[in-house]
Design an enzyme around this catalytic site. Sequence first.
Site, PDB file in Angstrom:
ATOM      1  NE  ARG A 210      -3.543  -2.548   0.285  1.00 49.15           N
ATOM      2  CZ  ARG A 210      -3.181  -3.621  -0.427  1.00 49.15           C
ATOM      3  NH1 ARG A 210      -2.196  -3.555  -1.307  1.00 49.15           N
ATOM      4  NH2 ARG A 210      -3.810  -4.758  -0.287  1.00 49.15           N
TER       5      ARG A 210
ATOM      6  CB  SER B  32      -7.841  -2.882   5.447  1.00 45.61           C
ATOM      7  OG  SER B  32      -8.265  -4.111   4.924  1.00 45.61           O
TER       8      SER B  32
ATOM      9  CD  GLU C 170      -4.868  -0.939   3.673  1.00 46.89           C
ATOM     10  OE1 GLU C 170      -4.428  -1.882   4.366  1.00 46.89           O
ATOM     11  OE2 GLU C 170      -5.523  -1.113   2.631  1.00 46.89           O
TER      12      GLU C 170
HETATM   13  C1  LIG Z   1     -15.435  -2.293   1.015  1.00 42.56           C
HETATM   14  C2  LIG Z   1     -14.027  -1.866   0.700  1.00 42.56           C
HETATM   15  C3  LIG Z   1     -13.087  -2.820   0.352  1.00 42.56           C
HETATM   16  C4  LIG Z   1     -11.784  -2.445   0.038  1.00 42.56           C
HETATM   17  N1  LIG Z   1     -10.874  -3.407  -0.294  1.00 42.56           N
HETATM   18  C5  LIG Z   1      -9.620  -3.055  -0.638  1.00 42.56           C
HETATM   19  C6  LIG Z   1      -8.661  -4.050  -1.029  1.00 42.56           C
HETATM   20  O1  LIG Z   1      -8.948  -5.236  -1.067  1.00 42.56           O
HETATM   21  N2  LIG Z   1      -7.424  -3.637  -1.371  1.00 42.56           N
HETATM   22  C7  LIG Z   1      -7.058  -2.321  -1.353  1.00 42.56           C
HETATM   23  O2  LIG Z   1      -5.917  -2.001  -1.698  1.00 42.56           O
HETATM   24  N3  LIG Z   1      -7.937  -1.358  -0.975  1.00 42.56           N
HETATM   25  C8  LIG Z   1      -9.197  -1.695  -0.622  1.00 42.56           C
HETATM   26  N4  LIG Z   1     -10.096  -0.731  -0.244  1.00 42.56           N
HETATM   27  C9  LIG Z   1      -9.650   0.681  -0.126  1.00 42.56           C
HETATM   28  C10 LIG Z   1      -9.842   1.532  -1.393  1.00 42.56           C
HETATM   29  O3  LIG Z   1     -10.892   1.062  -2.215  1.00 42.56           O
HETATM   30  C11 LIG Z   1      -8.545   1.629  -2.198  1.00 42.56           C
HETATM   31  O4  LIG Z   1      -7.519   2.149  -1.397  1.00 42.56           O
HETATM   32  C12 LIG Z   1      -8.714   2.526  -3.425  1.00 42.56           C
HETATM   33  O5  LIG Z   1      -7.542   2.470  -4.215  1.00 42.56           O
HETATM   34  C13 LIG Z   1      -9.003   3.981  -3.059  1.00 42.56           C
HETATM   35  O6  LIG Z   1      -9.534   4.614  -4.194  1.00 42.56           O
HETATM   36  P1  LIG Z   1     -10.437   5.941  -4.078  1.00 42.56           P
HETATM   37  O7  LIG Z   1     -10.669   6.433  -5.453  1.00 42.56           O
HETATM   38  O8  LIG Z   1     -11.624   5.684  -3.257  1.00 42.56           O
HETATM   39  O9  LIG Z   1      -9.423   6.918  -3.320  1.00 42.56           O
HETATM   40  P2  LIG Z   1      -9.711   8.014  -2.188  1.00 42.56           P
HETATM   41  O10 LIG Z   1     -10.094   7.306  -0.938  1.00 42.56           O
HETATM   42  O11 LIG Z   1     -10.663   9.038  -2.685  1.00 42.56           O
HETATM   43  O12 LIG Z   1      -8.281   8.657  -2.069  1.00 42.56           O
HETATM   44  C14 LIG Z   1      -7.173   7.930  -1.553  1.00 42.56           C
HETATM   45  C15 LIG Z   1      -5.897   8.760  -1.736  1.00 42.56           C
HETATM   46  O13 LIG Z   1      -5.572   8.824  -3.121  1.00 42.56           O
HETATM   47  C16 LIG Z   1      -5.287  10.174  -3.499  1.00 42.56           C
HETATM   48  N5  LIG Z   1      -5.680  10.299  -4.894  1.00 42.56           N
HETATM   49  C17 LIG Z   1      -6.912  10.096  -5.409  1.00 42.56           C
HETATM   50  N6  LIG Z   1      -6.888  10.220  -6.763  1.00 42.56           N
HETATM   51  C18 LIG Z   1      -5.608  10.534  -7.095  1.00 42.56           C
HETATM   52  C19 LIG Z   1      -4.942  10.810  -8.336  1.00 42.56           C
HETATM   53  N7  LIG Z   1      -5.580  10.767  -9.516  1.00 42.56           N
HETATM   54  N8  LIG Z   1      -3.615  11.124  -8.291  1.00 42.56           N
HETATM   55  C20 LIG Z   1      -2.949  11.168  -7.119  1.00 42.56           C
HETATM   56  N9  LIG Z   1      -3.522  10.917  -5.908  1.00 42.56           N
HETATM   57  C21 LIG Z   1      -4.831  10.591  -5.911  1.00 42.56           C
HETATM   58  C22 LIG Z   1      -6.133  11.006  -2.550  1.00 42.56           C
HETATM   59  O14 LIG Z   1      -5.608  12.325  -2.416  1.00 42.56           O
HETATM   60  C23 LIG Z   1      -6.007  10.201  -1.264  1.00 42.56           C
HETATM   61  O15 LIG Z   1      -4.817  10.555  -0.581  1.00 42.56           O
HETATM   62  C24 LIG Z   1     -11.410  -1.073   0.081  1.00 42.56           C
HETATM   63  C25 LIG Z   1     -12.370  -0.114   0.426  1.00 42.56           C
HETATM   64  C26 LIG Z   1     -13.664  -0.502   0.727  1.00 42.56           C
HETATM   65  C27 LIG Z   1     -14.672   0.554   1.078  1.00 42.56           C
END
Ligand SMILES: Cc1cc2nc3c(=O)[nH]c(=O)nc-3n(C[C@H](O)[C@H](O)[C@H](O)COP(=O)(O)OP(=O)(O)OC[C@H]3O[C@@H](n4cnc5c(N)ncnc54)[C@H](O)[C@@H]3O)c2cc1C
Length: 308
Positions: free
Chosen positions: A168, A220, A290
Amino acid sequence: MSTDWLQRWPGLRRDEPLARHSQFGIGGPADMFLRLDELAVVAELVARCTESGVPLTILGAGSNALVLDGGVRGLALRLMTKDLAVADGVATFAAGTMLPRAALDLAAAGWTGMEWGIGVPGSCGASIWGNAGAFGGDVEGSLVECEVVAPDGTTRWIAGADCAFGYRDSRFKHDLSGHVVLHGRFTVVADDIATVRARTHAVQSERKRTQPYGVRSLGSTFKNPPGDFAGRLLEAAGLAGRSHGGARISPKHANFILNVDHASAADVLALVHCARDEVASRFDVVLEREIVLLGEPASDAVAAQTAP
Ligand SMILES: Cc1cc2nc3c(=O)[nH]c(=O)nc-3n(C[C@H](O)[C@H](O)[C@H](O)COP(=O)(O)OP(=O)(O)OC[C@H]3O[C@@H](n4cnc5c(N)ncnc54)[C@H](O)[C@@H]3O)c2cc1C
């Protein structure tokens, strides 16, 4: 800080509650907020924010980031572009493409390699930023290269091998912090459609069986410590089902915190803090968050709970 140029930007909203733009449904207001469907203007916008001293926060789908109750100063930018194209065994995703959509579309066209993305409800841009992964696959394993904008507005492609991916983790959290991911190009391999679909659905079924589903969470809360699982430690510490305000530690999987009833970010952080203390005192293991925090806390008491 001069924001006159930005105030005239088409579609700009002021004092926009970010809870509306997060899957978790929590977050104070952004001073200024923009949703962009057009990646071509991102470089100009980033450069002008840097020149004029406007703090810039990039939002994805809000499935990993907890936006604090005090909100975000400056501009919060959400990249909505969701293009997905496949050619010569490489799938190119725009930053706003959601991984589950990408996994389904690739499976329907008979491309294997991204099945793990079916249960990661986040955008491609954020998933590169944080090296998302699940069920043995991750961004690091298949990212060929990604296109990024630096704070000065210059755009370049960086090879996956040069992103310093870890658990991560990536350069975008360290020496390339402030860079915005625009596109990712991933290796995919042609396979039988029914087989890829079956694998994708198997991943989805396993997630539904073991994790909270259809509820608001950030996935997580803590990273797994070496040789163990955060969820196991949290459960063994008796934390499953613990509540604070409108937030609750999932009774099904203790590493998930749920927004069950109009929770505030302070409610969530109180649970994070309590869970970490409890695990440290019982098992002498310090859990690392995380989930990521964006914006400002609404009080000094909450500020004290924002340690990594
Ligand atoms: C039910 C559930 C299950 C999940 N399972 C997993 C899993 O199995 N594995 C896993 O890794 N994660 C998991 N996640 C966490 C999450 O989905 C991931 O971390 C995902 O990559 C976050 O994407 P987001 O668009 O929601 O980012 P956000 O939560 O909106 O942002 C996360 C970070 O990314 C930055 N960011 C966003 N877009 C950009 C961009 N274009 N350029 C630079 N920085 C950027 C933001 O500033 C922030 O710091 C889960 C979440 C949920 C709710």
